[in-house]
Design a protein around this motif. Structure first.
Motif, mmCIF file in Angstrom:
data_model
loop_
_atom_site.group_PDB
_atom_site.id
_atom_site.type_symbol
_atom_site.label_atom_id
_atom_site.label_comp_id
_atom_site.label_asym_id
_atom_site.label_seq_id
_atom_site.Cartn_x
_atom_site.Cartn_y
_atom_site.Cartn_z
ATOM 1 N N HIS A 27 0.757 -1.426 0.152
ATOM 2 C CA HIS A 27 -0.258 -0.344 -0.143
ATOM 3 C C HIS A 27 0.997 0.822 0.261
ATOM 4 O O HIS A 27 0.616 1.742 1.122
ATOM 5 N N PRO A 28 1.138 1.355 -1.773
ATOM 6 C CA PRO A 28 2.000 2.857 -1.173
ATOM 7 C C PRO A 28 1.622 4.007 -1.265
ATOM 8 O O PRO A 28 0.092 3.536 -1.426
ATOM 9 N N TYR A 29 1.861 5.835 -0.699
ATOM 10 C CA TYR A 29 0.712 6.286 -0.473
ATOM 11 C C TYR A 29 2.248 7.586 -0.343
ATOM 12 O O TYR A 29 3.138 6.937 -0.127
ATOM 13 N N THR A 30 1.627 9.103 -0.392
ATOM 14 C CA THR A 30 2.362 9.682 -1.035
ATOM 15 C C THR A 30 3.263 10.819 0.420
ATOM 16 O O THR A 30 1.743 10.910 1.220
ATOM 17 N N HIS A 31 3.930 10.072 0.983
ATOM 18 C CA HIS A 31 4.575 10.499 1.850
ATOM 19 C C HIS A 31 4.518 11.941 2.195
ATOM 20 O O HIS A 31 5.341 13.021 1.105
ATOM 21 N N ASP A 32 3.971 13.377 3.077
ATOM 22 C CA ASP A 32 4.424 14.324 2.964
ATOM 23 C C ASP A 32 5.161 14.329 4.388
ATOM 24 O O ASP A 32 4.924 14.197 5.531
ATOM 25 N N PRO A 33 6.414 14.734 3.774
ATOM 26 C CA PRO A 33 8.146 15.997 5.211
ATOM 27 C C PRO A 33 6.519 16.327 6.479
ATOM 28 O O PRO A 33 7.981 16.323 7.489
ATOM 29 N N ALA A 34 5.818 16.968 6.253
ATOM 30 C CA ALA A 34 5.996 18.187 7.374
ATOM 31 C C ALA A 34 4.926 17.119 8.385
ATOM 32 O O ALA A 34 4.184 17.425 9.432
#
Length: 164
Positions: A27-34
Motif C-alpha cells: 500500500h504505497p502512499y505519498t509521504h508528506d515530510p511535514a
C-alpha cells in the motif's frame, strides 16, 4: 488478499514477505515530510482504521534492543514491554542506533527484513483483526498481512504492550 509487489515496494521487508510465500499487499502512499506522526499519516492516507495500522518502535530493555509493534492509535507502554520480555526497565532507543541496527530510517522501520533480527513483541490487539498494516521499509509504504503471519515471520511474542 493477494501477493502483490510493486516496483516502488522493493525493500528488505517486501523481499522477506515474498520469500516467505505469505499473502500480502503493498500500500504505497505519498509521504508528506511535514507529517507529525508517520503512522497516523499512513492510516489517513490509506483510509484504514488506526487500530489496524501498527507502528514499529525500537526500545532499549535492560541494555538490549527490542522491537514493539503497536497500533498507531495508541502509545507504547514501556513497563509492559519490559515485563513482556522479562526485563526491568525500558526506554525508547536512540533513533540513530535504531536506524543502524534495523537498516531502516525512522518513520520507515519495518518489523520485517531488519538488518539484525531483534526480539519482537506485537501488541495482542493486533490479533483481533483479519489483517494489519505495518511499514513496508520506507516512508510512504505500508504492507498488509495477517497478524499471524506478522508474528510468525518476526518470531514475535504477543502481549498487551500498547495503551489506547
Amino acid at each position: 488478499m493477494a501477493k502483490r509487489a510493486t516496483p516502488s515496494a522493493g525493500t528488505p521487508a517486501t523481499v522477506a514477505l515474498s520469500a516467505a510465500g505469505v499473502d500480502w499487499t503493498a500500500h504505497p502512499y505519498t509521504h508528506d515530510p511535514a507529517a507529525e506522526s508517520f503512522g497516523t499519516e499512513a492510516a489517513t492516507a490509506l483510509g484504514v482504521a488506526p487500530e489496524r495500522v501498527l507502528k514499529t518502535l525500537v526500545a532499549d530493555v535492560d541494555g538490549a534492543l527490542v522491537v514493539a509493534v503497536v497500533p498507531v492509535s495508541g502509545t507504547l507502554d514501556l513497563k509492559a514491554l519490559a515485563s513482556a520480555v522479562g526485563g526491568k526497565r525500558a526506554a525508547m532507543a536512540d533513533p540513530a542506533l535504531a536506524e543502524r541496527t534495523t537498516g531502516y530510517v525512522v518513520g520507515g522501520i519495518s518489523p520485517l527484513g531488519q538488518r539484525k533480527r531483534l526480539r519482537t513483541v506485537v501488541d495482542a490487539s493486533a490479533l483481533e483483526h483479519d489483517t494489519v498494516l505495518v511499514s513496508g521499509g520506507r516512508r510512504g509504504l505500508d504492507v498488509e498481512l495477517s497478524p499471524a503471519d506478522l508474528v510468525r515471520l518476526t518470531g514475535a511474542t504477543t502481549a498487551p504492550v500498547g495503551r489506547p
